[in-house]
Design an enzyme around this catalytic site. Sequence first.
Site, PDB file in Angstrom:
ATOM      1  N   ASP A 196       0.736  -1.131   0.073  1.00  0.00           N
ATOM      2  CA  ASP A 196      -0.012  -0.014   0.158  1.00  0.00           C
ATOM      3  C   ASP A 196       1.176   1.083   0.085  1.00  0.00           C
ATOM      4  O   ASP A 196       1.703   1.369   0.956  1.00  0.00           O
ATOM      5  CB  ASP A 196      -0.828  -0.098   1.317  1.00  0.00           C
ATOM      6  CG  ASP A 196      -1.766   1.090   1.474  1.00  0.00           C
ATOM      7  OD1 ASP A 196      -1.405   2.254   0.929  1.00  0.00           O
ATOM      8  OD2 ASP A 196      -2.872   1.083   1.507  1.00  0.00           O
ATOM      9  N   HIS A 197       1.053   1.885  -1.012  1.00  0.00           N
ATOM     10  CA  HIS A 197       2.258   3.003  -1.273  1.00  0.00           C
ATOM     11  C   HIS A 197       2.042   4.117   0.036  1.00  0.00           C
ATOM     12  O   HIS A 197       2.942   4.584  -0.020  1.00  0.00           O
ATOM     13  CB  HIS A 197       2.308   3.355  -2.617  1.00  0.00           C
ATOM     14  CG  HIS A 197       0.994   4.521  -2.847  1.00  0.00           C
ATOM     15  ND1 HIS A 197      -0.043   4.240  -3.416  1.00  0.00           N
ATOM     16  CD2 HIS A 197       1.485   5.601  -3.158  1.00  0.00           C
ATOM     17  CE1 HIS A 197      -0.756   5.281  -3.802  1.00  0.00           C
ATOM     18  NE2 HIS A 197       0.282   6.385  -3.622  1.00  0.00           N
ATOM     19  N   HIS A 259      -6.003   3.121   1.549  1.00  0.00           N
ATOM     20  CA  HIS A 259      -4.926   4.227   1.871  1.00  0.00           C
ATOM     21  C   HIS A 259      -5.719   4.915   3.210  1.00  0.00           C
ATOM     22  O   HIS A 259      -4.944   5.110   4.210  1.00  0.00           O
ATOM     23  CB  HIS A 259      -4.711   5.342   1.178  1.00  0.00           C
ATOM     24  CG  HIS A 259      -4.422   4.747  -0.237  1.00  0.00           C
ATOM     25  ND1 HIS A 259      -3.384   3.675  -0.370  1.00  0.00           N
ATOM     26  CD2 HIS A 259      -4.354   4.767  -1.546  1.00  0.00           C
ATOM     27  CE1 HIS A 259      -3.103   3.547  -1.697  1.00  0.00           C
ATOM     28  NE2 HIS A 259      -3.682   4.463  -2.302  1.00  0.00           N
ATOM     29  N   LYS A 364      -4.654  19.501  -4.225  1.00  0.00           N
ATOM     30  CA  LYS A 364      -4.030  18.277  -3.835  1.00  0.00           C
ATOM     31  C   LYS A 364      -3.489  18.601  -2.317  1.00  0.00           C
ATOM     32  O   LYS A 364      -2.735  19.187  -2.107  1.00  0.00           O
ATOM     33  CB  LYS A 364      -2.974  17.943  -4.630  1.00  0.00           C
ATOM     34  CG  LYS A 364      -2.268  16.642  -3.977  1.00  0.00           C
ATOM     35  CD  LYS A 364      -1.269  15.980  -5.106  1.00  0.00           C
ATOM     36  CE  LYS A 364      -0.605  14.699  -4.458  1.00  0.00           C
ATOM     37  NZ  LYS A 364      -1.297  13.439  -4.676  1.00  0.00           N
TER      38      LYS A 364
HETATM   39  C1  BG6 Z   1      -3.675   5.253  -5.839  1.00  0.00           C
HETATM   40  C2  BG6 Z   1      -5.089   5.387  -6.722  1.00  0.00           C
HETATM   41  O1  BG6 Z   1      -3.689   4.250  -5.003  1.00  0.00           O
HETATM   42  O2  BG6 Z   1      -3.462   6.416  -5.077  1.00  0.00           O
HETATM   43  C3  BG6 Z   1      -5.075   6.590  -7.326  1.00  0.00           C
HETATM   44  O3  BG6 Z   1      -5.170   4.207  -7.397  1.00  0.00           O
HETATM   45  C4  BG6 Z   1      -4.618   7.780  -6.527  1.00  0.00           C
HETATM   46  O4  BG6 Z   1      -6.528   6.744  -7.979  1.00  0.00           O
HETATM   47  C5  BG6 Z   1      -3.326   7.484  -5.908  1.00  0.00           C
HETATM   48  O5  BG6 Z   1      -4.436   8.784  -7.260  1.00  0.00           O
HETATM   49  C6  BG6 Z   1      -2.906   8.528  -4.952  1.00  0.00           C
HETATM   50  O6  BG6 Z   1      -1.804   8.503  -4.255  1.00  0.00           O
HETATM   51  P1  BG6 Z   1      -0.801   9.639  -3.836  1.00  0.00           P
HETATM   52  O7  BG6 Z   1       0.358   9.316  -3.622  1.00  0.00           O
HETATM   53  O8  BG6 Z   1      -0.802  10.689  -5.124  1.00  0.00           O
HETATM   54  O9  BG6 Z   1      -1.760  10.439  -3.024  1.00  0.00           O
END
Ligand code: BG6
Length: 511
Positions: A196-197, A259, A364
Amino acid sequence: MIKVYNEESDQASVEKPKDPHLFILFGASGDLTKRLLMPAVYNLAFHEALPDHFNILGLAKDQMDDAGFRDKISKDLQEFGKRKFDQSLYEKLGPNLYYQQGDFDNPQLYEDLKKKIEEFDKKCNAKVVVTYYLAVSPAIFQMISNHLGEAGLSKLENRTTRLILEKPFGRDLKSALELNQSLHQHWAEDQIWRIDHYLGKETVQNLLAFRFGNGIFEPVWNRKYIDHVQITVAEEVGVEKRGDYYDKAGALRDMFQNHILQILSYLCMEAPGSFSANAIRNCKISVLESITPLTEEEVAKQTVRGQYGPGKVKDKDAIAYRDEENVDKQSNTETFCAFKIFVDNWRWAGVPFYIRTGKHLKEKVGKVIIHFKAAPKRLFKIPKTDEVLTNELRFFLQPKQAITLLLKAKIPGTKMSLQPVKMHFDYSESFDTQEGGTSTGYEILLYDAMMNDPTLFSRSDLVERAWEITQPILDHWSKNPPADFPNYASGSWGPDAAYKLIENDGHKWRD
Ligand code: BG6
């Protein structure tokens, strides 16, 4: 990035993984590989954080030989890497990249892999640790896992093998359970590394550092002192080129189930007995176990969904979701969702968590705001117009990385009147955050996998529990299609109903 505190020298240094590693990369010519994985590997090479013997065997359908693959990756790094490309560094990394063309559904490919692994053993003069990285569509996770298992490649004698995969882990509770069962046929749970990044983000990890590295906040981190919590994960971008995937997923599956519940579990967990992976993961799962899945009536009252119409995001014209590429013109997929949920345990009972996330929003931003209760007796005059009547602790997760505490202070002068002021900590002022600009977020995840530290990876029970929480919302929403989509303009902060959700309780989103 990856710095290890060395007690003897008082210096932070990078510790190299010791074992020789072979990454077998399924989907070597795909988007994830070129945009994130290879730039992350390149960054690790830059920091000398790769093991001395590190090899990648890329697998894909495209016809290419090793030289062609090395050439392609070099071009991709120049186009997508965030760090300036250095030919001399690539001359060290490039020769360790190999390629094999193949059909992932052909058992012969897996027979060939066995021989290849032995060749890498010879090259490294040791039994290499084999990591199968599935940088492919989730639709073929099970197929590849089964082939690996049936070919005997998941459990190789006297050798560590791992499987790394990335969300989505299923699209509902049933498919997530099926996926886990199917994986467990061939892999032990500790061989499966689910990415989960968000867990790789510095500021998400810093929630733990803040809570458990500082003794002064823990005593007030509970229902006695906290009135409510707001979590916002807003994106300016729309679905971009991912309409095909997103139209079947939506914001609830895409962001909330994974997330956001991860962030919530970091915020709410008890202090772990140690900083070991299992101690932390056990504490996180007990947070999710304390969230009672919503009833139908609660879903109707405590959740909001939205879809963007046309508008302007940061002065640029933005089209409606239904006009995006590969999106159904009548689509009812939500691009925004908001919730009020409770973590029903002794620490948190009665504290509402207001959560919202969406695409094509005004700005953002990822932020968590802890709203503390007011002092028990109001001794001082605070202007009624003043929005901030109580203390707030604000965590800015991205893109700005900061922590702010809002306090009251006396306005200088003869009268005793107060005004909110800020105690502010900005990452970029205290640390060298230049490095953050070159990082993909995957460096720490790849590195931790090689160091055999699964703390930042999701365990199967957490994934399943997150689906148990999400499922009633999915069910209610699919039974009751929205009548008002699109219901927010691109570039706004989401639908009116999201404001009502919080304002009905006497609070306000901090936009
Ligand atoms: C991903 C989603 O897991 O996370 C995307 O599939 C989303 O839709 C992205 O844009 C958001 O990641 P970050 O790191 O830009 O907040």
